[in-house]
Design a protein around this motif. Sequence first.
Motif, short mmCIF file in Angstrom:
data_model
loop_
_atom_site.label_atom_id
_atom_site.label_comp_id
_atom_site.label_asym_id
_atom_site.label_seq_id
_atom_site.Cartn_x
_atom_site.Cartn_y
_atom_site.Cartn_z
N PRO A 7 0.79 -1.23 0.00
CA PRO A 7 0.00 0.00 0.00
C PRO A 7 0.83 1.28 0.00
N ASP A 8 2.07 1.22 0.44
CA ASP A 8 2.90 2.42 0.48
C ASP A 8 3.68 2.66 -0.82
N LEU A 9 3.57 1.73 -1.74
CA LEU A 9 4.29 1.86 -3.01
C LEU A 9 3.41 2.59 -4.02
N LYS A 10 3.96 3.64 -4.62
CA LYS A 10 3.21 4.40 -5.62
C LYS A 10 2.92 3.51 -6.84
N PRO A 11 1.71 3.59 -7.39
CA PRO A 11 1.39 2.78 -8.57
C PRO A 11 2.35 3.01 -9.74
N CYS A 12 2.90 4.21 -9.86
CA CYS A 12 3.84 4.46 -10.97
C CYS A 12 5.14 3.69 -10.80
N ASN A 13 5.38 3.14 -9.62
CA ASN A 13 6.59 2.36 -9.38
C ASN A 13 6.37 0.86 -9.54
N MET A 14 5.16 0.48 -9.90
CA MET A 14 4.86 -0.94 -10.13
C MET A 14 5.31 -1.29 -11.54
N THR A 15 5.96 -2.40 -11.68
CA THR A 15 6.44 -2.83 -12.99
C THR A 15 6.42 -4.35 -13.03
N ALA A 16 6.86 -4.91 -14.11
CA ALA A 16 6.85 -6.36 -14.26
C ALA A 16 8.21 -6.83 -14.74
N VAL A 17 8.43 -8.11 -14.64
CA VAL A 17 9.69 -8.69 -15.10
C VAL A 17 9.85 -8.47 -16.60
N SER A 18 8.74 -8.37 -17.33
CA SER A 18 8.83 -8.14 -18.77
C SER A 18 9.47 -6.80 -19.11
N ARG A 19 9.65 -5.95 -18.10
CA ARG A 19 10.32 -4.67 -18.33
C ARG A 19 11.77 -4.90 -18.79
N VAL A 20 12.35 -5.99 -18.36
CA VAL A 20 13.71 -6.33 -18.81
C VAL A 20 13.72 -6.48 -20.33
N ASP A 21 12.73 -7.18 -20.87
CA ASP A 21 12.66 -7.37 -22.32
C ASP A 21 12.36 -6.04 -23.02
N HIS A 22 11.54 -5.21 -22.41
CA HIS A 22 11.25 -3.89 -22.97
C HIS A 22 12.54 -3.07 -23.07
N ASN A 23 13.30 -3.05 -21.98
CA ASN A 23 14.56 -2.30 -21.97
C ASN A 23 15.55 -2.87 -22.98
N ARG A 24 15.59 -4.18 -23.09
CA ARG A 24 16.48 -4.83 -24.04
C ARG A 24 16.12 -4.45 -25.47
N ALA A 25 14.83 -4.46 -25.79
CA ALA A 25 14.38 -4.11 -27.14
C ALA A 25 14.72 -2.66 -27.46
N SER A 26 14.46 -1.77 -26.52
CA SER A 26 14.79 -0.35 -26.73
C SER A 26 16.29 -0.16 -26.93
N THR A 27 17.08 -0.87 -26.16
CA THR A 27 18.53 -0.77 -26.28
C THR A 27 19.01 -1.30 -27.62
N MET A 28 18.43 -2.38 -28.11
CA MET A 28 18.83 -2.93 -29.41
C MET A 28 18.57 -1.91 -30.52
N ILE A 29 17.42 -1.25 -30.47
CA ILE A 29 17.10 -0.24 -31.48
C ILE A 29 18.06 0.94 -31.34
N ALA A 30 18.30 1.38 -30.11
CA ALA A 30 19.20 2.51 -29.89
C ALA A 30 20.60 2.21 -30.41
#
Length: 98
Positions: A7-30
């Motif tokens: 309850p003390d964690l801001k919703p904007c700080n919620m993420t998922a393990v799939s964020r790793v793949d998101h970051n990886r994809a963005s990095t590959m394009i960059a």
Amino acid sequence: MSSFFTPDLKPCNMTAVSRVDHNRASTMIARMLNIANNKVTHMTMWGNRSQEIFPDIRHAKVEVHGRVMPAYDAVKDDFYLKYKFIEVLHTRDAEIQK
């Protein structure tokens, strides 16, 4: 993950393990475009982790030399984006574990 248990964690700080793949994809394009990671925006990932994840760059934007454009147009490599890009994302975790 449910915020019920954090309850003390801001919703904007919620993420998922799939964020790793998101970051990886963005990095590959960059890296392909020789730009900073934060110059790749609107990257969308569908599905679950690794083998089931699908990087959808149809809405992704990149900023190259001060000009914002669709990532697909900037990369200009249809084969890479349709096949190799997805293959690398699907197999990267296995390669790291080796």
